[in-house]
Design a protein around this motif. Structure first.
Motif, mmCIF file in Angstrom:
data_model
loop_
_atom_site.group_PDB
_atom_site.id
_atom_site.type_symbol
_atom_site.label_atom_id
_atom_site.label_comp_id
_atom_site.label_asym_id
_atom_site.label_seq_id
_atom_site.Cartn_x
_atom_site.Cartn_y
_atom_site.Cartn_z
ATOM 1 N N SER A 41 0.835 -1.203 0.000
ATOM 2 C CA SER A 41 0.000 0.000 0.000
ATOM 3 C C SER A 41 0.867 1.250 0.000
ATOM 4 O O SER A 41 1.203 1.779 -1.052
ATOM 5 C CB SER A 41 -0.977 -0.011 1.187
ATOM 6 O OG SER A 41 -0.289 -0.071 2.427
ATOM 7 N N PHE A 42 1.280 1.715 1.155
ATOM 8 C CA PHE A 42 2.087 2.925 1.260
ATOM 9 C C PHE A 42 2.791 2.911 2.605
ATOM 10 O O PHE A 42 2.517 2.060 3.454
ATOM 11 C CB PHE A 42 1.217 4.187 1.123
ATOM 12 C CG PHE A 42 -0.020 4.168 1.978
ATOM 13 C CD1 PHE A 42 0.042 4.456 3.328
ATOM 14 C CD2 PHE A 42 -1.254 3.835 1.433
ATOM 15 C CE1 PHE A 42 -1.089 4.424 4.126
ATOM 16 C CE2 PHE A 42 -2.397 3.802 2.219
ATOM 17 C CZ PHE A 42 -2.306 4.094 3.576
ATOM 18 N N GLY A 43 3.691 3.872 2.799
ATOM 19 C CA GLY A 43 4.461 3.900 4.024
ATOM 20 C C GLY A 43 4.291 5.188 4.809
ATOM 21 O O GLY A 43 3.350 5.962 4.582
ATOM 22 N N ALA A 44 5.228 5.432 5.701
ATOM 23 C CA ALA A 44 5.132 6.557 6.625
ATOM 24 C C ALA A 44 5.192 7.903 5.915
ATOM 25 O O ALA A 44 4.598 8.881 6.382
ATOM 26 C CB ALA A 44 6.243 6.462 7.671
ATOM 27 N N VAL A 45 5.884 7.983 4.787
ATOM 28 C CA VAL A 45 6.000 9.261 4.071
ATOM 29 C C VAL A 45 4.635 9.723 3.568
ATOM 30 O O VAL A 45 4.269 10.898 3.704
ATOM 31 C CB VAL A 45 6.996 9.139 2.906
ATOM 32 C CG1 VAL A 45 6.973 10.399 2.046
ATOM 33 C CG2 VAL A 45 8.408 8.891 3.428
ATOM 34 N N VAL A 46 3.864 8.799 2.985
ATOM 35 C CA VAL A 46 2.527 9.144 2.508
ATOM 36 C C VAL A 46 1.619 9.509 3.685
ATOM 37 O O VAL A 46 0.865 10.485 3.630
ATOM 38 C CB VAL A 46 1.928 7.987 1.688
ATOM 39 C CG1 VAL A 46 0.458 8.247 1.370
ATOM 40 C CG2 VAL A 46 2.716 7.789 0.404
#
Length: 226
Positions: free
Chosen positions: A49-54
């Motif tokens: 999915s996505f990580g901490a930056v998003v």
């Protein structure tokens, strides 16, 4: 036994990622209690999915708590990143590392609430020796990794078992997977007070529908009009 308030946590995994900030604003305005952030690594679960930056990029668009569900393994190395990115609750899976107790301690040391997630085949007994170190128990009512799956009925029995283990402790009991207005009453009756809903809120990605869908789930769960 104290009754904890029903909270609705729309999962942004089902949001339109091309306008994610606007989607978060819409569910905030529509009555969401938490913003549920599903993080997948393509290793612990079969999707990315996505990580901490998003997550950090959308933190500024809402003051609602970020309920971060880490479907990643190992998780420990990323806890500080998600804490710094604005997570309020960080939930890890019981199998996400070799030392669950240490991981929960690490989350709390970062100043965040600590949660443990139980996959459909993971027994409630897996957390009985760490129950006093958690703020939230998440019962997965689908196999993690994809949105839009159907609710596994056996999850209701697991919710009852988890609720019995929690007892009078100030711990939230959350359910994630296949939650709709049609099953919210049964889920709440089984003991859950935090209901994660993805596709049942975001289907069609029409922001004008979100408030009504959130209200419908809440009304079904509480038995009263929001």
């Amino acid at each position: 036994m104290p009754i904890r308030p029903i909270r609705i946590a729309p999962s942004i995994l089902s949001a339109d990622f091309s306008r994610l900030g606007d989607e978060v604003r819409a569910i905030d305005a529509g009555g969401a209690d938490y913003i549920h952030v599903d993080v997948m690594d393509g290793h612990f679960v079969p999707n990315i999915s996505f990580g901490a930056v998003v997550m950090k990029a959308i933190r500024a668009v809402t003051t609602k708590p970020f309920d971060v569900h880490l479907m990643i393994s190992p998780a420990d190395a990323y806890l500080a990143d998600f804490a710094a990115g604005g997570a309020d609750i960080i939930t890890i899976h019981a199998e996400a590392g070799p030392h669950l107790h240490r991981s929960l301690q690490a989350i709390r040391a970062l100043g965040k609430k600590a949660g443990v997630a139980l996959n459909p085949a993971t027994p409630v007994s897996a957390i009985q020796h760490v129950i006093d170190d958690v703020d939230l128990v998440l019962v997965m009512s689908v196999n993690p990794g994809f949105g839009g799956q159907s609710f596994i009925p056996e999850a209701l029995n697991k919710l009852r078992q988890a609720k019995a283990l929690i007892g009078a402790r100030p711990i939230d009991l959350e359910v994630d997977g296949g939650v709709t207005a049609a099953n919210a009453r049964a889920i709440a009756d089984a003991g859950a007070n935090v209901l994660v809903a993805g596709s049942s809120i975001f289907a069609g990605n029409d922001a004008s529908t979100y408030a009504g869908r959130i209200a419908a789930i809440r009304e079904a769960a509480t038995g009263r009009v929001a």
